[in-house]
Write a protein that holds these residues in place. Structure first.
Motif, PDB file in Angstrom:
ATOM      1  N   ASP A  54       0.816  -1.222   0.000  1.00 33.52           N
ATOM      2  CA  ASP A  54       0.000   0.000   0.000  1.00 33.52           C
ATOM      3  C   ASP A  54       0.844   1.265   0.000  1.00 33.52           C
ATOM      4  N   ILE A  55       1.853   1.304   0.868  1.00 32.74           N
ATOM      5  CA  ILE A  55       2.632   2.539   0.985  1.00 32.74           C
ATOM      6  C   ILE A  55       3.500   2.788  -0.244  1.00 32.74           C
ATOM      7  N   THR A  56       3.716   1.724  -1.012  1.00 39.41           N
ATOM      8  CA  THR A  56       4.463   1.884  -2.264  1.00 39.41           C
ATOM      9  C   THR A  56       3.573   2.474  -3.356  1.00 39.41           C
ATOM     10  N   LEU A  57       2.309   2.076  -3.363  1.00 40.98           N
ATOM     11  CA  LEU A  57       1.391   2.476  -4.422  1.00 40.98           C
ATOM     12  C   LEU A  57       0.604   3.743  -4.104  1.00 40.98           C
ATOM     13  N   ASP A  58       0.363   4.002  -2.818  1.00 41.82           N
ATOM     14  CA  ASP A  58      -0.491   5.131  -2.415  1.00 41.82           C
ATOM     15  C   ASP A  58       0.371   6.293  -1.920  1.00 41.82           C
ATOM     16  N   GLU A  59       0.544   7.295  -2.738  1.00 37.48           N
ATOM     17  CA  GLU A  59       1.404   8.427  -2.388  1.00 37.48           C
ATOM     18  C   GLU A  59       0.759   9.357  -1.357  1.00 37.48           C
ATOM     19  N   ASN A  60      -0.536   9.181  -1.102  1.00 38.20           N
ATOM     20  CA  ASN A  60      -1.237  10.068  -0.177  1.00 38.20           C
ATOM     21  C   ASN A  60      -1.227   9.597   1.277  1.00 38.20           C
ATOM     22  N   PHE A  61      -0.624   8.447   1.527  1.00 33.76           N
ATOM     23  CA  PHE A  61      -0.601   7.915   2.888  1.00 33.76           C
ATOM     24  C   PHE A  61      -0.030   8.932   3.873  1.00 33.76           C
ATOM     25  N   LYS A  62       1.117   9.475   3.556  1.00 31.41           N
ATOM     26  CA  LYS A  62       1.795  10.406   4.453  1.00 31.41           C
ATOM     27  C   LYS A  62       0.938  11.640   4.725  1.00 31.41           C
ATOM     28  N   ASN A  63       0.338  12.181   3.672  1.00 37.04           N
ATOM     29  CA  ASN A  63      -0.493  13.373   3.832  1.00 37.04           C
ATOM     30  C   ASN A  63      -1.731  13.101   4.685  1.00 37.04           C
ATOM     31  N   ARG A  64      -2.339  11.914   4.527  1.00 36.71           N
ATOM     32  CA  ARG A  64      -3.516  11.576   5.328  1.00 36.71           C
ATOM     33  C   ARG A  64      -3.163  11.497   6.813  1.00 36.71           C
ATOM     34  N   CYS A  65      -2.020  10.916   7.092  1.00 37.63           N
ATOM     35  CA  CYS A  65      -1.573  10.803   8.487  1.00 37.63           C
ATOM     36  C   CYS A  65      -1.356  12.190   9.093  1.00 37.63           C
ATOM     37  N   LYS A  66      -0.662  13.041   8.389  1.00 36.59           N
ATOM     38  CA  LYS A  66      -0.361  14.380   8.902  1.00 36.59           C
ATOM     39  C   LYS A  66      -1.639  15.220   9.043  1.00 36.59           C
ATOM     40  N   THR A  67      -2.568  15.052   8.108  1.00 40.82           N
ATOM     41  CA  THR A  67      -3.827  15.784   8.181  1.00 40.82           C
ATOM     42  C   THR A  67      -4.631  15.369   9.409  1.00 40.82           C
ATOM     43  N   LEU A  68      -4.654  14.070   9.683  1.00 41.17           N
ATOM     44  CA  LEU A  68      -5.358  13.566  10.862  1.00 41.17           C
ATOM     45  C   LEU A  68      -4.741  14.123  12.138  1.00 41.17           C
ATOM     46  N   ALA A  69      -3.411  14.153  12.194  1.00 39.03           N
ATOM     47  CA  ALA A  69      -2.721  14.683  13.373  1.00 39.03           C
ATOM     48  C   ALA A  69      -3.049  16.148  13.596  1.00 39.03           C
ATOM     49  N   ALA A  70      -3.045  16.929  12.522  1.00 36.54           N
ATOM     50  CA  ALA A  70      -3.318  18.365  12.644  1.00 36.54           C
ATOM     51  C   ALA A  70      -4.763  18.631  13.051  1.00 36.54           C
ATOM     52  N   ARG A  71      -5.685  17.790  12.600  1.00 40.67           N
ATOM     53  CA  ARG A  71      -7.106  18.003  12.870  1.00 40.67           C
ATOM     54  C   ARG A  71      -7.493  17.603  14.291  1.00 40.67           C
ATOM     55  N   LEU A  72      -6.919  16.517  14.788  1.00 36.48           N
ATOM     56  CA  LEU A  72      -7.363  15.975  16.074  1.00 36.48           C
ATOM     57  C   LEU A  72      -6.367  16.108  17.212  1.00 36.48           C
ATOM     58  N   PHE A  73      -5.088  16.117  16.919  1.00 39.41           N
ATOM     59  CA  PHE A  73      -4.092  15.904  17.968  1.00 39.41           C
ATOM     60  C   PHE A  73      -3.127  17.072  18.166  1.00 39.41           C
ATOM     61  N   SER A  74      -3.620  18.290  18.064  1.00 41.05           N
ATOM     62  CA  SER A  74      -2.739  19.447  18.245  1.00 41.05           C
ATOM     63  C   SER A  74      -2.899  20.034  19.643  1.00 41.05           C
ATOM     64  N   PRO A  75      -1.816  20.541  20.244  1.00 40.67           N
ATOM     65  CA  PRO A  75      -1.917  21.216  21.544  1.00 40.67           C
ATOM     66  C   PRO A  75      -2.844  22.422  21.495  1.00 40.67           C
ATOM     67  N   GLU A  76      -2.909  23.102  20.358  1.00 39.14           N
ATOM     68  CA  GLU A  76      -3.766  24.279  20.227  1.00 39.14           C
ATOM     69  C   GLU A  76      -5.218  23.926  20.491  1.00 39.14           C
ATOM     70  N   VAL A  77      -5.674  22.814  19.906  1.00 35.32           N
ATOM     71  CA  VAL A  77      -7.055  22.367  20.103  1.00 35.32           C
ATOM     72  C   VAL A  77      -7.283  21.992  21.561  1.00 35.32           C
ATOM     73  N   ALA A  78      -6.328  21.267  22.156  1.00 35.98           N
ATOM     74  CA  ALA A  78      -6.466  20.809  23.539  1.00 35.98           C
ATOM     75  C   ALA A  78      -6.563  21.984  24.511  1.00 35.98           C
ATOM     76  N   VAL A  79      -5.682  22.987  24.352  1.00 34.35           N
ATOM     77  CA  VAL A  79      -5.683  24.130  25.268  1.00 34.35           C
ATOM     78  C   VAL A  79      -6.976  24.929  25.151  1.00 34.35           C
ATOM     79  N   LYS A  80      -7.448  25.169  23.943  1.00 37.00           N
ATOM     80  CA  LYS A  80      -8.706  25.906  23.759  1.00 37.00           C
ATOM     81  C   LYS A  80      -9.860  25.181  24.437  1.00 37.00           C
TER      82      LYS A  80
END
Length: 396
Positions: free
Chosen positions: A362-388
């Motif tokens: 999958d990771i060889t064929l799907d170039e969007n894997f990395k971007n999906r992971c980073k997008t999920l982290a930014a949307r759900l798991f940021s200190p900014e969201v937690a502090v607010k």
């Protein structure tokens, strides 16, 4: 807001709790608040010491050792710990400070008396960041029955909850555990996702290319290796894929099961596995930059929900995950819906091995894997969201 952050770990310690709290305190400052971290420190020469660590005010208070000691001694010292911190606070230059809110991190479950005293003195609200439902998980794991020790810890646990105005749990699945507690007036339980601040790749003391695993697709596990993780299945996985000379496994960290796992790998003669000691948190991005898949393991006997800090760190660095977790855990849906890896809940090594090999493709064929992971982290798991979210709860 002037906020007291109560915990039993903080930077420069390398635990996930210490790293999370460092990032949380820094984000409080970034959003215009004034946090003060209150932590017990064994072996401190004076009763208390007020430090500035990377711009954060930290009150360190002398307290007995609670880590890497026997269970009975640990229980007694943790029971004393909040009173030691309260005594140190009252002797310090911060003794007259009035807090606008108290935030505390569990584990440990023993902070209740300290939080209660701070709330009374300042007439403020409190927010419990709950990352571990103990002693329930210990019973699930078969480490404890429901006898006298359980009832003792249950009393401590319930007292901790009684002094909280808001409890932030890791996943929606954990909210049901507090159905009776949250039914009382002015109490609320909500989902507060784990968080992790972005960190640059500044290199790593571990160089995979200088090991026998150079050139392989690397599955990495970085973090605590304890009973709760149930990591034996990951060694079973490595053994089942030993014929795949293009796949390797790297384990980095410490914990109660670390040496046993090393010995087991050696006894099996696994040449596709390497173990390394714990590294500094600022080296983690450099480690992950050399790897391709992050490993998550949770003992299948768990009945509570858990999103490990290592999962958050994998997402942030763009690493898809291969997870072996307990049935019903909310993390499974998160991985599937986010399309950020593969997840198994049946403890079947053959099935996990098939997922691992499919993920390599999958990771060889799907170039969007990395971007999906980073997008999920930014949307759900940021200190900014937690502090607010925490500030909103304290001001409610």
């Amino acid at each position: 807001m002037r906020i007291a952050i109560v915990a039993d770990a903080y930077a420069p310690l390398r635990t996930s709790a210490a790293i999370q709290l460092r990032d949380l305190a820094a984000e409080f400052i970034a959003q215009g608040h004034h946090p003060t971290v209150l932590i017990p420190v064994p072996g401190l020469q004076s009763t208390w010491a007020l430090d500035n660590i990377a711009g954060v005010e930290v009150l360190r208070v002398r307290s007995p050792r609670t880590k890497d000691v026997g269970y009975i001694r640990r229980t007694l010292t943790e029971l004393y710990m909040p009173f030691a911190v309260l005594r140190g606070l009252r002797q310090s230059t911060l003794s007259q400070v009035r807090w606008d809110g108290v935030v505390w991190y569990s584990p440990s479950i023993f902070h209740g008396p300290l939080v209660s005293a701070l709330k009374r003195a300042s007439s403020c609200r409190s927010y419990l960041v709950l990352r571990d439902i103990f002693p329930e998980w210990s019973v699930d794991m078969g480490l404890m029955g429901r006898g006298l020790p359980y009832r003792f810890f249950k009393t401590i646990e319930n007292y901790q909850y009684s002094v909280a105005d808001v409890i932030g749990v890791q996943t929606p699945g954990n909210q049901a555990y507090f159905s009776n507690w949250s039914g009382r007036s002015k109490r609320r339980v909500e989902v507060l996702q784990n968080w992790l601040a972005e960190a640059p790749d500044t290199g790593c003391s571990i160089s995979v290319r200088d090991t026998p695993l150079a050139g392989r697709t690397i599955f990495v596990y970085a973090g605590n290796m304890g009973v709760a993780q149930g990591m034996g299945i990951l060694l079973d996985l490595a053994e089942s894929l030993e014929n795949r000379k293009d796949i390797g496994f790297v384990f980095v960290g410490r914990g109660s099961d670390s040496q046993r796992l090393r010995n087991d790998a050696s006894a099996r003669g696994l040449d596709n596995v390497l173990f390394f000691d714990e590294i500094a948190s600022n080296e983690i991005p450099g480690l992950y930059a050399q790897c391709h898949v992050g490993l998550v393991a949770l003992d299948p006997r768990h009945k509570t929900h858990n999103i490990p800090g290592k999962f958050v760190s994998y997402m942030q660095c763009g690493l898809p995950v291969l997870a072996s977790i307990n049935p019903g855990n909310d993390l499974a849906a998160l991985i599937k819906q986010g399309k950020v890896g593969r997840v198994s809940t049946d403890t079947d090594v053959e099935s996990l091995g098939s997922m691992a090999q499919a993920l390599v493709t999958d990771i060889t064929l799907d170039e969007n894997f990395k971007n999906r992971c980073k997008t999920l982290a930014a949307r759900l798991f940021s200190p900014e969201v937690a502090v607010k979210q925490i500030v909103a709860a304290l001001q409610a």
